[in-house]
Design a protein around this motif. Structure first.
Motif, PDB file in Angstrom:
ATOM      1  N   GLU A  67      48.961  30.048  15.326  1.00  0.00           N
ATOM      2  CA  GLU A  67      49.099  28.627  15.643  1.00  0.00           C
ATOM      3  C   GLU A  67      49.773  28.422  16.994  1.00  0.00           C
ATOM      4  N   PHE A  68      50.725  29.295  17.298  1.00  0.00           N
ATOM      5  CA  PHE A  68      51.430  29.185  18.577  1.00  0.00           C
ATOM      6  C   PHE A  68      50.478  29.401  19.750  1.00  0.00           C
ATOM      7  N   GLU A  69      49.621  30.409  19.649  1.00  0.00           N
ATOM      8  CA  GLU A  69      48.662  30.681  20.721  1.00  0.00           C
ATOM      9  C   GLU A  69      47.646  29.549  20.843  1.00  0.00           C
ATOM     10  N   ILE A  70      47.201  29.022  19.698  1.00  0.00           N
ATOM     11  CA  ILE A  70      46.251  27.902  19.729  1.00  0.00           C
ATOM     12  C   ILE A  70      46.896  26.673  20.362  1.00  0.00           C
ATOM     13  N   THR A  71      48.163  26.429  20.016  1.00  0.00           N
ATOM     14  CA  THR A  71      48.869  25.267  20.559  1.00  0.00           C
ATOM     15  C   THR A  71      49.063  25.392  22.063  1.00  0.00           C
ATOM     16  N   ARG A  72      49.341  26.602  22.534  1.00  0.00           N
ATOM     17  CA  ARG A  72      49.486  26.804  23.981  1.00  0.00           C
ATOM     18  C   ARG A  72      48.185  26.486  24.704  1.00  0.00           C
ATOM     19  N   ILE A  73      47.071  26.904  24.120  1.00  0.00           N
ATOM     20  CA  ILE A  73      45.767  26.609  24.725  1.00  0.00           C
ATOM     21  C   ILE A  73      45.498  25.106  24.703  1.00  0.00           C
ATOM     22  N   GLU A  74      45.801  24.464  23.559  1.00  0.00           N
ATOM     23  CA  GLU A  74      45.581  23.024  23.441  1.00  0.00           C
ATOM     24  C   GLU A  74      46.469  22.237  24.400  1.00  0.00           C
ATOM     25  N   GLU A  75      47.669  22.748  24.634  1.00  0.00           N
ATOM     26  CA  GLU A  75      48.578  22.067  25.561  1.00  0.00           C
ATOM     27  C   GLU A  75      48.001  22.040  26.968  1.00  0.00           C
ATOM     28  N   ILE A  76      47.420  23.157  27.377  1.00  0.00           N
ATOM     29  CA  ILE A  76      46.810  23.218  28.708  1.00  0.00           C
ATOM     30  C   ILE A  76      45.564  22.345  28.764  1.00  0.00           C
ATOM     31  N   LYS A  77      44.772  22.384  27.676  1.00  0.00           N
ATOM     32  CA  LYS A  77      43.541  21.592  27.644  1.00  0.00           C
ATOM     33  C   LYS A  77      43.828  20.101  27.585  1.00  0.00           C
ATOM     34  N   SER A  78      44.978  19.714  27.035  1.00  0.00           N
ATOM     35  CA  SER A  78      45.276  18.290  26.866  1.00  0.00           C
ATOM     36  C   SER A  78      45.691  17.614  28.163  1.00  0.00           C
ATOM     37  N   ILE A  79      45.980  18.400  29.206  1.00  0.00           N
ATOM     38  CA  ILE A  79      46.393  17.815  30.483  1.00  0.00           C
ATOM     39  C   ILE A  79      45.153  17.372  31.253  1.00  0.00           C
ATOM     40  N   PRO A  80      44.963  16.060  31.494  1.00  0.00           N
ATOM     41  CA  PRO A  80      43.816  15.602  32.283  1.00  0.00           C
ATOM     42  C   PRO A  80      44.013  15.967  33.756  1.00  0.00           C
ATOM     43  N   THR A  81      43.318  16.974  34.201  1.00  0.00           N
ATOM     44  CA  THR A  81      43.474  17.441  35.572  1.00  0.00           C
ATOM     45  C   THR A  81      42.941  16.404  36.556  1.00  0.00           C
ATOM     46  N   ILE A  82      43.693  16.194  37.627  1.00  0.00           N
ATOM     47  CA  ILE A  82      43.254  15.286  38.677  1.00  0.00           C
ATOM     48  C   ILE A  82      42.254  16.028  39.554  1.00  0.00           C
ATOM     49  N   ASN A  83      40.986  15.644  39.435  1.00  0.00           N
ATOM     50  CA  ASN A  83      39.930  16.268  40.227  1.00  0.00           C
ATOM     51  C   ASN A  83      39.652  15.404  41.453  1.00  0.00           C
ATOM     52  N   VAL A  84      40.036  15.915  42.612  1.00  0.00           N
ATOM     53  CA  VAL A  84      39.872  15.163  43.856  1.00  0.00           C
ATOM     54  C   VAL A  84      38.513  15.493  44.453  1.00  0.00           C
ATOM     55  N   LEU A  85      37.670  14.480  44.568  1.00  0.00           N
ATOM     56  CA  LEU A  85      36.340  14.678  45.143  1.00  0.00           C
ATOM     57  C   LEU A  85      36.423  14.815  46.655  1.00  0.00           C
ATOM     58  N   ASN A  86      37.172  13.926  47.290  1.00  0.00           N
ATOM     59  CA  ASN A  86      37.371  13.973  48.745  1.00  0.00           C
ATOM     60  C   ASN A  86      38.865  13.997  49.033  1.00  0.00           C
ATOM     61  N   GLU A  87      39.334  15.111  49.565  1.00  0.00           N
ATOM     62  CA  GLU A  87      40.743  15.236  49.912  1.00  0.00           C
ATOM     63  C   GLU A  87      41.081  14.321  51.091  1.00  0.00           C
ATOM     64  N   PRO A  88      42.297  13.762  51.112  1.00  0.00           N
ATOM     65  CA  PRO A  88      42.686  12.943  52.269  1.00  0.00           C
ATOM     66  C   PRO A  88      42.888  13.808  53.504  1.00  0.00           C
ATOM     67  N   VAL A  89      42.317  13.386  54.608  1.00  0.00           N
ATOM     68  CA  VAL A  89      42.453  14.095  55.883  1.00  0.00           C
ATOM     69  C   VAL A  89      42.949  13.102  56.928  1.00  0.00           C
ATOM     70  N   PRO A  90      43.633  13.585  57.965  1.00  0.00           N
ATOM     71  CA  PRO A  90      44.100  12.674  59.020  1.00  0.00           C
ATOM     72  C   PRO A  90      42.928  11.965  59.691  1.00  0.00           C
ATOM     73  N   PRO A  91      42.890  10.642  59.650  1.00  0.00           N
ATOM     74  CA  PRO A  91      41.772   9.916  60.277  1.00  0.00           C
ATOM     75  C   PRO A  91      41.815  10.037  61.797  1.00  0.00           C
ATOM     76  N   LEU A  92      40.639  10.173  62.393  1.00  0.00           N
ATOM     77  CA  LEU A  92      40.547  10.295  63.848  1.00  0.00           C
ATOM     78  C   LEU A  92      40.505   8.932  64.529  1.00  0.00           C
ATOM     79  N   LYS A  93      39.870   7.949  63.873  1.00  0.00           N
ATOM     80  CA  LYS A  93      39.733   6.619  64.464  1.00  0.00           C
ATOM     81  C   LYS A  93      40.739   5.660  63.847  1.00  0.00           C
ATOM     82  N   LYS A  94      41.134   4.686  64.644  1.00  0.00           N
ATOM     83  CA  LYS A  94      42.055   3.655  64.160  1.00  0.00           C
ATOM     84  C   LYS A  94      41.327   2.730  63.188  1.00  0.00           C
ATOM     85  N   HIS A  95      42.017   2.368  62.135  1.00  0.00           N
ATOM     86  CA  HIS A  95      41.475   1.371  61.207  1.00  0.00           C
ATOM     87  C   HIS A  95      41.668  -0.041  61.748  1.00  0.00           C
ATOM     88  N   TRP A  96      42.763  -0.219  62.475  1.00  0.00           N
ATOM     89  CA  TRP A  96      43.084  -1.510  63.083  1.00  0.00           C
ATOM     90  C   TRP A  96      44.021  -1.272  64.256  1.00  0.00           C
TER      91      TRP A  96
END
Length: 347
Positions: A253-282
């Motif tokens: 049960e301990f090993e199963i719980t450890r696996i479930e604990e990791i699986k229960s964390i909703p990982t933040i999946n970043v599609l586009n990482e923030p990069v320093p913008p080259l052009k001014k926004h304003w």
């Protein structure tokens, strides 16, 4: 034919007024244009760093997550809410923003890494007011939008420095990961800790029973002729066997719980990482210059017509007279321009 001639006369009348009052129009446009250019050259630029975040695989919030979110961000949230919907509230919360304010970021203006609170708030010595101003400034720089169809979250961060905008966006994404680790996975962690404590207790109890069994056999090497000793041996063997089964079950049960604990964390999946913008926004200098110049031109034209019709009642002239007058004015202006260009070439 008569109506067409009248329309032509009206057009020439308007052109006559515009040419006659051309310096009013020019005097309106040029100062506004110069002031706009000076403002655009001196105003601090704003850079915009963006990141897109994919929704987690398991969107359904676990039982009790609303209370965890409320305790973490200090805002009441409804139950059974999808995690991406919470991103905006989490990133706008005081807890997250204060954590960001206390982090150090590289500043090109300072030439070193300093706390964000020292970059955003200058000249305020009171600690409470400093963090209140810093919190308000940082919240004004952060914008979070959610696509209701795809549940993709877009994080935008504005700053007067390109690299700083990107670094703040990265720090905010990390804060989302911290929230997931500390908040949503808390229940699974509590289950793991409970089983782990029971496993330690069972292991200790099993070792105790095994020691008793070992001592019993050392002191009672011949028990064939003693029914009481045989019964006692069977009891001790049974206690050890029961504890072994409990220990094995808890270990699984301990090993199963450890696996479930990791699986229960909703990982933040970043599609586009923030990069320093080259052009001014304003500011968008070209667009602002065009719009202001166009507005000033309209104002100058309106002012020219107002002055003309207020100065005197316009006397309608014949078509030929107005055409001749228009021709002379244009000719004189053209001669002046050519003379100026020729003089510049000679110099």
């Amino acid at each position: 034919m008569k109506n067409q001639t009248r329309d032509d006369l009206n057009i020439l009348l308007y052109l006559d007024i515009l040419i006659k009052r051309r310096w009013i129009i020019i005097g309106t446009v040029i100062p506004v244009f110069i002031i706009t250019i000076i403002y655009l050259l001196n105003v601090s630029p704003i850079y915009l760093a963006t990141a897109t975040i994919l929704p987690p695989a398991n969107l359904e919030a676990p039982t009790g997550v609303s209370q965890l979110v409320q305790a973490y961000i200090g805002t009441a949230v409804p139950k059974n809410i999808n995690t991406p919907v919470l991103y905006g509230e989490i990133l706008a919360s005081r807890t997250v923003n204060v954590n960001i304010l206390n982090q150090e970021f590289w500043s090109n203006k300072v030439g070193a890494k300093i706390k964000l609170i020292d970059i955003l708030v200058i000249g305020e010595n009171d600690s409470t007011k400093r963090y209140e101003l810093g919190y308000e400034n940082l919240r004004g720089q952060i914008q979070v939008s959610l696509d209701q169809k795809t549940l993709i979250t877009t994080l935008s961060v504005k700053s007067s420095e390109s690299i700083l905008a990107s670094d703040i966006a990265k720090a905010l994404i990390e804060q989302l990961n911290v929230f997931n680790r500390k908040g949503i996975s808390r229940k699974a962690k509590e289950n793991r800790i409970f089983i782990q404590e029971r496993l330690v207790d069972t292991d200790s109890l099993l070792r105790s029973f095994e020691d008793e069994l070992r001592q019993f056999r050392e002191f009672n090497k011949r028990i064939e002729n003693s029914p009481e000793l045989q019964i006692e041996l069977g009891r001790k063997l049974r206690e050890v066997r029961i504890q072994e089964e409990i220990f094995i079950t808890l270990k699984k049960e301990f090993e199963i719980t450890r696996i479930e604990e990791i699986k229960s964390i909703p990982t933040i999946n970043v599609l586009n990482e923030p990069v320093p913008p080259l052009k001014k926004h304003w500011p968008m200098r070209r667009k602002i210059t065009y719009l202001v110049s166009l507005y000033a031109t309209f104002m100058g034209v309106a002012l020219a017509f107002i002055i003309e019709f207020l100065s005197k009642k316009y006397e309608f002239e014949s078509f030929k007279m107005r055409f001749k007058k228009l021709y002379i004015l244009l000719k004189n202006d053209l001669i002046s321009i050519l003379y100026f260009l020729k003089k510049e070439q000679l110099n």
